[in-house]
Scaffold this motif. Sequence first.
Motif, PDB file in Angstrom:
ATOM      1  N   UNK A  10       0.779  -1.155  -0.017  1.00 47.84           N
ATOM      2  CA  UNK A  10      -0.005   0.021   0.083  1.00 47.84           C
ATOM      3  C   UNK A  10       0.629   1.292  -0.024  1.00 47.84           C
ATOM      4  N   UNK A  11       2.122   1.261   0.833  1.00 49.20           N
ATOM      5  CA  UNK A  11       2.715   2.475   0.823  1.00 49.20           C
ATOM      6  C   UNK A  11       2.286   3.612   0.714  1.00 49.20           C
ATOM      7  N   UNK A  12       1.521   4.086   1.639  1.00 44.89           N
ATOM      8  CA  UNK A  12       0.826   5.348   1.665  1.00 44.89           C
ATOM      9  C   UNK A  12       1.963   6.620   1.760  1.00 44.89           C
ATOM     10  N   UNK A  13       2.832   6.295   2.462  1.00 46.20           N
ATOM     11  CA  UNK A  13       3.669   7.294   2.963  1.00 46.20           C
ATOM     12  C   UNK A  13       4.520   7.020   4.308  1.00 46.20           C
ATOM     13  N   UNK A  14       4.930   8.009   4.800  1.00 48.10           N
ATOM     14  CA  UNK A  14       5.766   7.721   6.179  1.00 48.10           C
ATOM     15  C   UNK A  14       5.525   8.973   7.011  1.00 48.10           C
ATOM     16  N   UNK A  15       6.481   9.079   7.914  1.00 47.74           N
ATOM     17  CA  UNK A  15       6.323  10.408   8.830  1.00 47.74           C
ATOM     18  C   UNK A  15       7.650  10.661   9.338  1.00 47.74           C
ATOM     19  N   UNK A  16       7.746  11.600  10.249  1.00 43.38           N
ATOM     20  CA  UNK A  16       9.255  11.926  10.728  1.00 43.38           C
ATOM     21  C   UNK A  16       9.058  11.794  12.303  1.00 43.38           C
TER      22      UNK A  16
END
Length: 346
Positions: A236-242
């Motif tokens: 799905x790899x919708x994104x990431x964060x920090x």
Amino acid sequence: MKLFGKLVAGATLGMSLLGGAAFAQSVEGPEVFWRISMWGNPRALSAGMEAMAEHVLEETGGNFRIQIFYGGQLSSARENLDGLAVNAFEGAAICNFYHPGRNPAWMVFSLPFLPLGDPEIDRQVRARLMEHPAIVADMARWNAMPYVSGLLPQYEILGRGDAPTDLSDWNGLRVRAGGGLGSAMEALGAVRQSLPAGETSTAFQRGAIDAAAFPFTYAHVAFGIDEEADWFTSNLTPGTSECGWVLNRTAYDALPPQYQDLLMSQRERIMEIQQAAYAAQDEINLPAFRENLVEVIYSDDQLEEFREVAGRPVWEAWIAENQDDFDAQGLFDAVWEYAAEAEAAQ
């Protein structure tokens, strides 16, 4: 020095402290003790910082001692910025979506579908963003300064119950996901839940959530999510964060220049160690996931549909919401500019 009796079991720094007096000193300076606030247990995210602390100890002959306090001993995950503001400790890990209103520019990291899938590009982009004026200004309000990115891998989702094999199956599911990732899940009809990582496993046990998005795969295991789940998404790899590391500005400014230089010289090494630790965890965790959980793999058409409904609309809404407070458009554009330059340099 009584604080050194509180070393966390398993932290790599512990053995270094025992032999500190035997280190060959290459950086002269006074005795300094720093405390870094972190939630949870030692894990891949903290591997680079533990190595940095050990290296600094060695280089200074044991004079500059840095200890990471785990398990929220110094502060809860949501209050690390407050602790930095009042000089309660000298550094901390922060997750941007734990307090979005306090670090609005940092929320750019959590926007879905940014060009950060390649680990090398991701590292270069985040390293440059740590020096972007908007990112620096967010921390300045809290007497803090960006130090190094946590380089969190792309997120995937683990959950209970029936696996959401179609995008419509997300409708009504209660998903732990923060920032732009949460907005992306809401675009699919999911109900966003925001809670600290350490509380997520308990929320599953209470039946308060159905699924949780975490950096894949290490964080799911670090917080016991895999023990509660029936299925996992793998593409799905919708994104990431920090979830990065920041330093107390007062404490940093008080250091002698040679100690400041020593800290700053370690940033690239910290990121390399973190990435290697994430990769090592994937080699162990992914086979276990596939053996014990149902793997959800989406088709190219499904992924394109997801990006269409949860990509550009979320970007545009975030820019419009923040443009009056800082140059949100410029920060967003910088992500893509830095990524293109990094890709061209490969």
